[in-house]
Design a protein around this motif. Structure first.
Motif, mmCIF file in Angstrom:
data_model
loop_
_atom_site.group_PDB
_atom_site.id
_atom_site.type_symbol
_atom_site.label_atom_id
_atom_site.label_comp_id
_atom_site.label_asym_id
_atom_site.label_seq_id
_atom_site.Cartn_x
_atom_site.Cartn_y
_atom_site.Cartn_z
ATOM 1 N N VAL A 1 5.963 -3.317 2.818
ATOM 2 C CA VAL A 1 4.789 -4.170 2.624
ATOM 3 C C VAL A 1 5.131 -5.603 3.009
ATOM 4 O O VAL A 1 6.305 -5.984 3.100
ATOM 5 C CB VAL A 1 4.299 -4.162 1.152
ATOM 6 C CG1 VAL A 1 3.874 -2.767 0.729
ATOM 7 C CG2 VAL A 1 5.403 -4.691 0.221
ATOM 8 N N LYS A 2 4.091 -6.389 3.225
ATOM 9 C CA LYS A 2 4.308 -7.816 3.453
ATOM 10 C C LYS A 2 4.709 -8.462 2.138
ATOM 11 O O LYS A 2 4.203 -8.091 1.068
ATOM 12 C CB LYS A 2 3.029 -8.458 3.988
ATOM 13 C CG LYS A 2 3.236 -9.877 4.498
ATOM 14 C CD LYS A 2 2.020 -10.382 5.259
ATOM 15 C CE LYS A 2 2.306 -11.757 5.873
ATOM 16 N NZ LYS A 2 1.165 -12.251 6.665
ATOM 17 N N LYS A 3 5.623 -9.392 2.191
ATOM 18 C CA LYS A 3 6.065 -10.065 0.967
ATOM 19 C C LYS A 3 4.873 -10.681 0.237
ATOM 20 O O LYS A 3 4.011 -11.292 0.855
ATOM 21 C CB LYS A 3 7.099 -11.145 1.296
ATOM 22 C CG LYS A 3 8.460 -10.583 1.670
ATOM 23 C CD LYS A 3 9.471 -11.679 1.956
ATOM 24 C CE LYS A 3 10.841 -11.088 2.243
ATOM 25 N NZ LYS A 3 11.843 -12.146 2.559
ATOM 26 N N SER B 1 2.790 -8.733 -1.496
ATOM 27 C CA SER B 1 1.788 -7.670 -1.648
ATOM 28 C C SER B 1 1.697 -7.210 -3.103
ATOM 29 O O SER B 1 2.683 -7.232 -3.860
ATOM 30 C CB SER B 1 2.166 -6.477 -0.762
ATOM 31 O OG SER B 1 1.357 -5.353 -1.061
ATOM 32 N N LYS C 1 3.730 -2.416 -5.303
ATOM 33 C CA LYS C 1 5.126 -2.482 -5.724
ATOM 34 C C LYS C 1 5.789 -1.111 -5.769
ATOM 35 O O LYS C 1 7.016 -1.012 -5.828
ATOM 36 C CB LYS C 1 5.219 -3.125 -7.122
ATOM 37 C CG LYS C 1 4.599 -4.515 -7.207
ATOM 38 C CD LYS C 1 5.274 -5.506 -6.265
ATOM 39 C CE LYS C 1 4.662 -6.901 -6.377
ATOM 40 N NZ LYS C 1 5.246 -7.850 -5.381
ATOM 41 N N VAL D 1 -6.593 1.789 -0.590
ATOM 42 C CA VAL D 1 -5.357 1.355 0.081
ATOM 43 C C VAL D 1 -5.188 2.149 1.377
ATOM 44 O O VAL D 1 -5.371 3.367 1.395
ATOM 45 C CB VAL D 1 -4.126 1.562 -0.837
ATOM 46 C CG1 VAL D 1 -2.839 1.305 -0.058
ATOM 47 C CG2 VAL D 1 -4.215 0.649 -2.045
ATOM 48 N N ASP E 1 -2.211 -1.537 4.563
ATOM 49 C CA ASP E 1 -1.614 -2.279 3.449
ATOM 50 C C ASP E 1 -0.131 -1.975 3.270
ATOM 51 O O ASP E 1 0.608 -2.787 2.713
ATOM 52 C CB ASP E 1 -2.354 -1.925 2.153
ATOM 53 C CG ASP E 1 -3.845 -2.189 2.264
ATOM 54 O OD1 ASP E 1 -4.219 -3.360 2.427
ATOM 55 O OD2 ASP E 1 -4.631 -1.213 2.228
ATOM 56 N N THR E 2 0.279 -0.817 3.727
ATOM 57 C CA THR E 2 1.685 -0.426 3.593
ATOM 58 C C THR E 2 2.035 0.573 4.693
ATOM 59 O O THR E 2 1.154 1.291 5.186
ATOM 60 C CB THR E 2 1.967 0.191 2.212
ATOM 61 O OG1 THR E 2 3.359 0.538 2.113
ATOM 62 C CG2 THR E 2 1.131 1.440 1.965
ATOM 63 N N TYR F 1 8.605 -9.008 5.773
ATOM 64 C CA TYR F 1 8.264 -7.739 5.132
ATOM 65 C C TYR F 1 9.430 -7.263 4.272
ATOM 66 O O TYR F 1 10.580 -7.662 4.493
ATOM 67 C CB TYR F 1 7.891 -6.695 6.192
ATOM 68 C CG TYR F 1 6.572 -7.032 6.860
ATOM 69 C CD1 TYR F 1 5.377 -6.460 6.422
ATOM 70 C CD2 TYR F 1 6.522 -7.980 7.883
ATOM 71 C CE1 TYR F 1 4.172 -6.816 7.005
ATOM 72 C CE2 TYR F 1 5.313 -8.338 8.466
ATOM 73 C CZ TYR F 1 4.140 -7.754 8.011
ATOM 74 O OH TYR F 1 2.938 -8.111 8.564
#
Length: 283
Positions: free
Chosen positions: A152-154, A156, A159, A168, A210-211, A229
């Protein structure tokens, strides 16, 4: 001697000759004879090992889009990675020269068809060993232990896989176990499939999802490409990688297993693992 007795004598001789010819004339080898690869029909074919030696070149199916394992530099055209160096080491063991190697690009979707079509001698391409795939190919012993995770982008909100819910968008690659696994673990999420990992990663960076989900080792390679990421949530599957060989070729499979044992014993495997993965392999 009566005609009747003469006839009986000739009949007996004919039967004995026919039986002798039947016993001596069979040329069908037993399955696996002479080091060949047994097939479902009970016949044998030459082992892939014999074909490689005769050709003087190992043709390996590898990834061109997977950093750390097999990634092609668009500038130089050179393909590098852990899988690539294993292929080089195998070529050296078989032919005495690591350069006697041809690398052909495969994807998760194309690798088994290319193997079965004879386009490549084997697959060394982050391929997870599964019972379903064992019906189509022979697998070597495990050469790398991975597990599926999430990129994921930092920053996000995602988790862990528990956060991959309705609404999503999860990106994955066609033909991979990751696609099947994420659908099972997150049935309400939308899964978008791409041809290869670089396409999927580009789509993630473009905001199309999103992921991105696949094996953690592959995702770590993407983080090295773009530190914006990160890999989150640990692993939620076991993904043992094996080298794939044509179904029935037990001779070559045994050879490859001996090769893996030899490079682990010599320390060459550990050296390559640390070079590409950045840590010592777990025992």
């Amino acid at each position: 001697m009566s005609n009747k007795k003469i006839g009986m004598a000739f009949t007996l001789i004919f039967i004995m000759v026919a039986m002798a010819l039947s016993a001596c004339g069979s040329t069908t080898p037993a399955p696996g004879a002479a080091g060949g690869a047994s097939t479902d029909a009970g016949k044998t074919t030459a082992s892939t090992l014999d074909a490689i030696k005769k050709r003087g070149k190992l043709v390996a199916g590898v990834k061109f889009d997977t950093k750390l394992f097999g990634l092609k530099d668009p500038g130089t055209g050179k393909v590098e990675g852990f899988d690539i160096d294993l292929a080089k080491a195998l070529a050296k063991q078989i032919l005495g020269d690591e350069t006697k190697l041809e690398l052909k690009e495969v994807t998760s979707k194309t690798r088994i068809p290319m193997l079965n079509n004879g386009d490549i001698d084997m697959i060394i391409a982050t391929m997870t060993i599964t019972e379903e795939r064992k019906k189509e190919v022979e697998f070597s012993d495990v050469y790398f232990k991975a597990g599926q995770s999430l990129l994921v982008k930092k920053g996000s909100a995602i988790k862990s896989v528990a956060d991959v819910k309705k609404g999503v968008k999860a990106l994955a690659v066609k033909g991979s176990t990751s696609t099947t696994n994420i659908r099972a673990k997150a049935p309400e999420a939308t899964v978008l499939e791409f041809e290869n990992y670089q396409e999927a990663f580009t789509a993630l960076k473009a905001g199309q999802g999103d992921t991105l989900t696949t094996d953690n080792a592959i995702l770590y390679g993407m983080v090295k490409q773009d530190p914006n990421y990160e890999v989150v949530g640990g692993t939620f599957t076991d993904e043992p990688y094996g080298m794939a060989i044509r179904k029935g070729d037990t001779a070559y499979t045994a050879y490859v297993n001996e090769f893996l044992k030899s490079i682990k014993t010599s320390g060459q495997y550990d050296k390559l693992y640390e070079q590409w993965i950045g840590e010592k392999p777990s025992k």
